[in-house]
Design a protein around this motif. Structure first.
Motif, PDB file in Angstrom:
ATOM      1  N   ALA A  62       0.844  -1.202   0.000  1.00  0.00           N
ATOM      2  CA  ALA A  62       0.000   0.000   0.000  1.00  0.00           C
ATOM      3  C   ALA A  62       0.874   1.245   0.000  1.00  0.00           C
ATOM      4  CB  ALA A  62      -0.931   0.020   1.204  1.00  0.00           C
ATOM      5  N   VAL A  63       0.353   2.287  -0.664  1.00  0.00           N
ATOM      6  CA  VAL A  63       0.962   3.618  -0.639  1.00  0.00           C
ATOM      7  C   VAL A  63      -0.149   4.594  -0.276  1.00  0.00           C
ATOM      8  CG1 VAL A  63       2.214   5.391  -1.914  1.00  0.00           C
ATOM      9  CG2 VAL A  63       2.656   2.964  -2.394  1.00  0.00           C
ATOM     10  N   LEU A  75       3.004   7.200   3.149  1.00  0.00           N
ATOM     11  CA  LEU A  75       3.269   5.941   3.842  1.00  0.00           C
ATOM     12  C   LEU A  75       3.461   4.842   2.813  1.00  0.00           C
ATOM     13  CD1 LEU A  75       0.439   6.199   6.549  1.00  0.00           C
ATOM     14  CD2 LEU A  75       2.772   7.075   6.671  1.00  0.00           C
ATOM     15  N   VAL A  76       4.595   4.124   2.899  1.00  0.00           N
ATOM     16  CA  VAL A  76       4.904   3.027   1.985  1.00  0.00           C
ATOM     17  C   VAL A  76       4.978   1.746   2.825  1.00  0.00           C
ATOM     18  CG1 VAL A  76       6.548   2.117   0.311  1.00  0.00           C
ATOM     19  CG2 VAL A  76       6.159   4.587   0.453  1.00  0.00           C
ATOM     20  N   ASP A  77       4.032   0.813   2.592  1.00  0.00           N
ATOM     21  CA  ASP A  77       3.935  -0.400   3.406  1.00  0.00           C
ATOM     22  C   ASP A  77       4.325  -1.624   2.601  1.00  0.00           C
ATOM     23  OD1 ASP A  77       2.902   1.136   5.517  1.00  0.00           O
ATOM     24  OD2 ASP A  77       0.868   0.973   4.723  1.00  0.00           O
ATOM     25  N   ASP A  78       4.947  -2.590   3.289  1.00  0.00           N
ATOM     26  CA  ASP A  78       5.250  -3.877   2.662  1.00  0.00           C
ATOM     27  C   ASP A  78       4.787  -4.994   3.584  1.00  0.00           C
ATOM     28  OD1 ASP A  78       7.279  -4.560   4.583  1.00  0.00           O
ATOM     29  OD2 ASP A  78       8.715  -3.313   3.501  1.00  0.00           O
ATOM     30  N   GLN A  79       4.943  -6.242   3.125  1.00  0.00           N
ATOM     31  CA  GLN A  79       4.471  -7.388   3.900  1.00  0.00           C
ATOM     32  C   GLN A  79       5.621  -8.274   4.362  1.00  0.00           C
ATOM     33  OE1 GLN A  79       1.888  -9.624   1.352  1.00  0.00           O
ATOM     34  NE2 GLN A  79       3.389  -9.808  -0.320  1.00  0.00           N
ATOM     35  N   PHE A  95       7.559   2.696   5.724  1.00  0.00           N
ATOM     36  CA  PHE A  95       8.458   3.829   5.536  1.00  0.00           C
ATOM     37  C   PHE A  95       7.606   5.090   5.416  1.00  0.00           C
ATOM     38  CE2 PHE A  95      11.161   0.329   4.508  1.00  0.00           C
ATOM     39  CZ  PHE A  95      12.433   0.747   4.872  1.00  0.00           C
ATOM     40  N   VAL A  96       7.937   6.080   6.210  1.00  0.00           N
ATOM     41  CA  VAL A  96       7.190   7.333   6.276  1.00  0.00           C
ATOM     42  C   VAL A  96       8.048   8.447   5.686  1.00  0.00           C
ATOM     43  CG1 VAL A  96       5.931   8.941   7.753  1.00  0.00           C
ATOM     44  CG2 VAL A  96       6.080   6.523   8.388  1.00  0.00           C
TER      45      VAL A  96
END
Length: 454
Positions: A369-370, A382-386, A445-446
């Motif tokens: 998600a971004v 906001l950059v999210d990973d799993q 990552f913010v």
């Protein structure tokens, strides 16, 4: 509340020190002046009263030696000042010139001294105020003469003097505090200017210098500081240009190698299995070498100040959509509740987000998600990973140059420069980047930038 002097800043400590000295010196002067003045005035007053008492005692003695002595008339004619009271003991009887004061006014200690002969003086406090009592023994007429002089006027003068001296000490303290504020500002402002300039230089603005000054004592420091920064800038620029030149020169043989490997990959079907395996290894290492060279060239250009693109205002969600498409992700990953505008170099910011997305794919199990939002007037992405997330002790180190292999976020095939470029690009745009945990797992990552008005 416990007062800790060390918690005060340098300027406040200077003000307090100068104010304390400004209070101490006038206080010592005021106390000394008051004591000297008090002793002098009291001694003068005492001599005056003694002379007056001796003269009056001599007059009374002469009058008492006459046969028809009238005590009341004698005490009235003694010539004592109107405020003074004359008390006489004659033939074991007490007489006074005032109805308010008599034998009880004369202290017992003074009467004992006079009864033994001679003269004596004593200060005493009465209901009406301080009094100076002078006693004289008159043996020729078997009498004791006492004259009591009030000291109220002298006490008022001393009180006025103390008020003046205290007021002067307070004014001197206030003046000292004002002087301390001015002097401390003259000391602290140049230090703050140096600190601000040093911070700007540390942030990458190597062309920042201290302004020239007419102060001869500061001119040497300013000149030395600026000369040091000039030397530092020249060295950094020289090293950065060297790195940029080397990286640029390596691109030509790298391009040739890439073309050769692409040609081999085109004829992959004609190769033996062992040769295909070797080709895969070469292709992966060559791709890593290419990315490393691109990152080195980018960092070198940034360090040398050669990567100053055009600053423009744009909607960050539009830029993120383009970058997502470039790295092969669906636009549905992007969430933006409202358009948010930022200002900066679109090319450099595109690289920043591309590095974050590729880092999520390569080391974080894939981008999930971004999200674009606002926080306290700033744009927050906001950059999210799993993936497994980043250990707390590694969350700052991963933004260092060549920080690879210890995060446990996958392979060490990265160059170790991608996140370093992210951090330096964010700082160059007055922003910041940091790593935290995603609420449902993985890393987040913010990136935070100031918003643009238009």
């Amino acid at each position: 509340m416990t007062f800790v002097a060390g918690s005060l800043g340098l300027r406040h400590r200077l003000i307090l020190a100068i104010a304390a000295i400004s209070l101490l010196v006038p206080a010592i002067f005021a106390i000394s002046t008051y004591e000297l003045s008090r002793n002098y005035l009291l001694s003068q007053r005492e001599r005056t009263v003694q002379h007056q008492a001796f003269a009056d005692a001599d007059f009374v003695r002469r009058k008492l030696e006459s046969a028809d002595a009238d005590i009341s008339a004698i005490l009235t004619a003694a010539g004592a000042p109107a405020d003074n009271t004359v008390v006489l003991k004659w033939r074991n009887r007490w007489y006074a010139s005032s109805l308010e004061r008599g034998r009880e006014t004369v202290p017992e200690a003074l009467r004992l001294k006079i009864a033994s002969g001679g003269a004596a003086t004593q200060r005493l406090h009465t209901a009406a105020g301080p009094v100076l009592a002078v006693g004289v023994h008159l043996p020729s007429v078997e009498a004791e003469f006492y004259e009591l002089a009030p000291l109220s006027e002298l006490e008022a003068i001393l009180r006025l003097l103390s008020v003046v001296l205290i007021g002067g000490a307070l004014l001197a303290t206030a003046a000292g505090a004002g002087l301390g504020a001015w002097a401390s500002r003259a000391v602290v402002v140049p230090l703050n200017r140096v600190a601000g300039t040093a911070a700007a230089i540390a942030a990458g603005r190597l062309d920042t210098r201290l302004p020239e000054t007419r102060d001869p004592e500061l001119a040497t420091i300013v000149g030395s500081f600026n000369s040091m920064v000039d030397t530092l800038q020249q060295r950094i620029v020289r090293d950065a240009r060297l790195a940029a030149d080397v990286s640029h020169e390596l691109r030509s043989p790298l391009t040739t190698l890439v073309a050769s490997v692409d040609l081999l990959n085109a004829r992959r079907a004609d190769l033996q299995p062992r040769s295909r395996q070797a080709l895969d290894l070469i292709t992966a290492d060559l791709d890593r070498f290419r990315r490393l060279l691109d990152d080195l060239l980018e960092l070198a250009r940034s360090d040398a100040g050669l990567d100053n693109g055009t600053q423009e205002s744009f909607e960050v969600d539009v830029l993120l959509s383009h970058v997502l498409a470039e790295v092969g992700h669906e636009p549905e990953l992007l969430t933006c509740d409202e358009p948010v505008r930022i200002r900066g170099d679109k090319a450099r910011l595109s690289r920043l987000f591309r590095n974050l997305f590729e880092n999520a794919d390569r080391h974080g199990g894939g981008l999930t998600a971004v999200t674009v939002t606002r926080a306290e007037g700033d744009a927050v992405i906001l950059v999210d990973d799993q993936g497994p997330g980043v250990p707390l002790q590694e969350r700052e180190r991963i933004f260092d140059r060549f920080a690879t292999g210890r995060t446990g976020r996958g392979s060490s095939s990265g160059t170790g420069l991608g996140l370093a470029l992210v951090a330096e690009t964010a700082t160059a745009h007055q922003g910041a980047v940091w790593c935290t945990d995603h609420p449902t797992g993985g890393a987040r990552f913010v990136v935070r930038f100031p918003t643009a008005l238009s």
